[in-house]
Design an enzyme around this catalytic site. Structure first.
Site, PDB file in Angstrom:
ATOM      1  N   PHE A 113       0.946  -1.100   0.028  1.00  5.98           N
ATOM      2  CA  PHE A 113       0.008  -0.077   0.127  1.00  5.98           C
ATOM      3  C   PHE A 113       0.820   1.213  -0.266  1.00  5.98           C
ATOM      4  O   PHE A 113       1.539   1.650   1.014  1.00  5.98           O
ATOM      5  CB  PHE A 113      -0.884  -0.174   1.285  1.00  5.98           C
ATOM      6  N   GLY A 114       1.074   1.780  -1.123  1.00  6.99           N
ATOM      7  CA  GLY A 114       1.834   3.043  -1.203  1.00  6.99           C
ATOM      8  C   GLY A 114       1.415   4.213  -1.138  1.00  6.99           C
ATOM      9  O   GLY A 114       0.747   5.043  -1.835  1.00  6.99           O
ATOM     10  N   THR A 129       2.321   6.755   1.976  1.00  6.34           N
ATOM     11  CA  THR A 129       3.161   7.694   2.756  1.00  6.34           C
ATOM     12  C   THR A 129       4.305   8.248   1.823  1.00  6.34           C
ATOM     13  O   THR A 129       4.991   7.285   1.384  1.00  6.34           O
ATOM     14  CB  THR A 129       3.881   7.035   3.977  1.00  6.34           C
ATOM     15  N   ILE A 148       7.090   1.441   3.274  1.00  5.98           N
ATOM     16  CA  ILE A 148       6.055   0.795   2.755  1.00  5.98           C
ATOM     17  C   ILE A 148       6.045  -0.682   3.089  1.00  5.98           C
ATOM     18  O   ILE A 148       7.191  -1.527   2.907  1.00  5.98           O
ATOM     19  CB  ILE A 148       6.062   0.687   1.270  1.00  5.98           C
ATOM     20  N   THR A 149       5.256  -1.306   3.762  1.00  3.28           N
ATOM     21  CA  THR A 149       5.334  -2.826   4.451  1.00  3.28           C
ATOM     22  C   THR A 149       5.057  -3.750   3.109  1.00  3.28           C
ATOM     23  O   THR A 149       4.249  -3.594   2.299  1.00  3.28           O
ATOM     24  CB  THR A 149       4.413  -2.984   5.453  1.00  3.28           C
ATOM     25  N   ARG A 151      10.492 -17.047  38.998  1.00  2.53           N
ATOM     26  CA  ARG A 151      11.723 -16.283  39.376  1.00  2.53           C
ATOM     27  C   ARG A 151      11.774 -16.090  40.707  1.00  2.53           C
ATOM     28  O   ARG A 151      10.691 -15.704  41.556  1.00  2.53           O
ATOM     29  CB  ARG A 151      11.591 -14.711  38.756  1.00  2.53           C
ATOM     30  N   GLY A 173      16.813  -7.080  34.187  1.00 10.90           N
ATOM     31  CA  GLY A 173      18.054  -7.072  33.394  1.00 10.90           C
ATOM     32  C   GLY A 173      17.979  -7.885  32.441  1.00 10.90           C
ATOM     33  O   GLY A 173      18.329  -7.860  31.325  1.00 10.90           O
ATOM     34  N   GLU A 198      -0.442   3.681  10.468  1.00  4.12           N
ATOM     35  CA  GLU A 198      -2.042   3.756  10.282  1.00  4.12           C
ATOM     36  C   GLU A 198      -2.532   5.065  11.319  1.00  4.12           C
ATOM     37  O   GLU A 198      -3.585   4.830  11.658  1.00  4.12           O
ATOM     38  CB  GLU A 198      -2.367   2.376  10.215  1.00  4.12           C
ATOM     39  N   THR A 227      -0.878   8.279  13.697  1.00  2.00           N
ATOM     40  CA  THR A 227      -0.364   8.512  14.990  1.00  2.00           C
ATOM     41  C   THR A 227      -1.535   8.611  16.151  1.00  2.00           C
ATOM     42  O   THR A 227      -2.589   9.084  15.932  1.00  2.00           O
ATOM     43  CB  THR A 227       0.391   9.552  14.869  1.00  2.00           C
TER      44      THR A 227
END
Length: 399
Positions: free
Chosen positions: A128-129, A131, A162-163, A288, A360, A383, A385
């Site tokens: 999906f292009g 941005t 783009i993912t 733990r 840690g 998608e 902010t």
């Protein structure tokens, strides 16, 4: 440890789907998640397994090669995958809601027949292009252009973040581009977008490979290291005029609808991350020991985990509500924004608290909570902010 889907809460077919994906996530995804994260490698074998399960076809009709399910089914799958590996979950989310869904929602019958069976099979991915460097949410800043020439669109420009855009199985990128400009009364003033009117933005299907299209080298990201993400460039990319997706000039408006739906899916993924942190902390707190007893016996730890569980539950309720409205055909924009806001913040807050519980060890990348800590921040950005969600919620409230 609490499950994301409680027995009796949902119809049996949803329960069974969630259990099937949960088993797959634990047995197939979890064992290789750390390796792919460390190597920044795309998990082709995991994606192939999801394809074989039909996950990429979940919300699409059988006539287009889908599973005949719905968007909520996709969300349940994303939640289960998000518990153990957000990179895998976002690969599915983007492949379905951003890659294939625009074709299903806005494509003509020929486009659906050509692309949906392939994308729904999971054997190929779509991207999906939208941005760009100067604008994502800001449509007016779109600089990528497409002009008609002898029955073809000629596309020039670039996209970023783009993912699924540069994998070996990426076969389609849908691009938003300025195709003209309109005057004060809506009349066309320019066929290139160079005029002074409001930019006319359309969406166009670009098969991969196409001459002039390049997926540039992948980003070096803070998290989602096993997810494929690239900047894209278009240098006189030439595709047939028939590759226009939906009505000319409606490209950005159509993609806003896609983003509204996608926010529910991102909320589901976020809930998975939030719940995954709870599950890891409960297990760790029972094992733990410090100062002669298990750390879960200390109220400070127990209460911290209790708050984490409450966040995950509230966020899950929010995305369930948004999905129910969407499937009922009712307005869902505000509910989707609320779900995305609440769930992404729950994931970030829970991952931070989980890292604290682990001490840690929580700072070591080999532990799932460390990956969630790095991965979850993007959930408050992608998608839309957090600030965009607040803006949408306020607007829908009448402000």
């Amino acid at each position: 440890m609490s499950n994301s889907v409680t027995t009796g809460m949902l119809p049996d077919h949803y329960e069974q789907l969630a259990k099937t994906v949960r088993d797959f996530a634990q047995s197939v995804v979890a064992p290789v998640a750390a390796k792919h994260d460390e190597e920044h490698s795309f998990p082709y074998e995991v994606v192939s397994g999801m394809a074989d399960m039909g996950l990429f076809g979940l919300p699409f009709p059988e006539e287009y090669g889908g599973m005949g399910g719905d968007y909520f089914a996709l969300c349940l799958a994303l939640e289960e995958l998000g518990k153990v590996d957000q990179s895998v979950a976002i690969t599915l989310e983007a492949g379905v809601s951003l890659g294939a869904m625009p074709v299903y929602r806005f494509g003509n019958e020929d486009q659906k027949q050509e692309w949906l069976p392939l994308l729904a099979s999971g054997k190929a991915l779509g991207a999906f292009g939208l941005t760009e460097a100067g604008g994502g949410t800001d449509a007016g800043a779109t600089k990528t252009t497409a002009r008609l020439d002898d029955g073809h669109w000629i596309i020039n420009g670039s996209k970023q973040f783009i993912t699924n855009s540069g994998t070996d199985i990426t076969k389609l990128v849908t691009v938003t581009a300025v195709t003209g400009a309109t005057g004060p009364r809506g009349q066309e003033r320019s066929d290139s977008g160079d005029g002074h009117g409001k930019k006319e933005i359309s969406s166009i299907l670009v098969p991969v490979p196409t001459e002039g299209f390049t997926a540039e080298p992948a980003y070096n990201k803070v998290g989602w290291n096993a997810s494929d993400t690239h900047p894209l460039s278009f240098d006189d990319v030439r595709v047939p005029q028939e590759n226009l997706l939906g009505e000319r000039g409606r490209g950005y408006a159509n993609f806003l609808r896609i983003l509204d739906e996608g926010r529910i899916a991102i909320a589901a993924l976020s809930v998975g991350a939030a719940q995954g942190c709870v599950d890891e902390c409960v297990k760790y707190a029972k094992e733990r020991e410090a100062f002669g007893q298990r750390i879960g016996a200390y109220q400070a730890i127990a209460f911290k985990i209790a708050r984490m569980e409450a966040r995950a539950h509230a966020a899950r309720t929010a995305y369930y509500d948004a999905a129910a409205l969407m499937l009922a055909g009712k307005p869902f924009k505000k509910a989707a924004a609320i779900a995305k806001l609440v769930a992404s913040e729950a994931a970030m807050d829970n991952s931070r608290d989980a890292t604290q519980v682990f001490g840690g060890y929580g700072f070591m990348n080999e532990y799932p909570v460390a990956r969630h800590y790095r991965d979850s921040k993007i959930l408050e950005i992608g998608e839309g902010t957090t600030e965009v969600q607040l803006m949408l919620i306020a607007r829908e409230a009448g402000l």
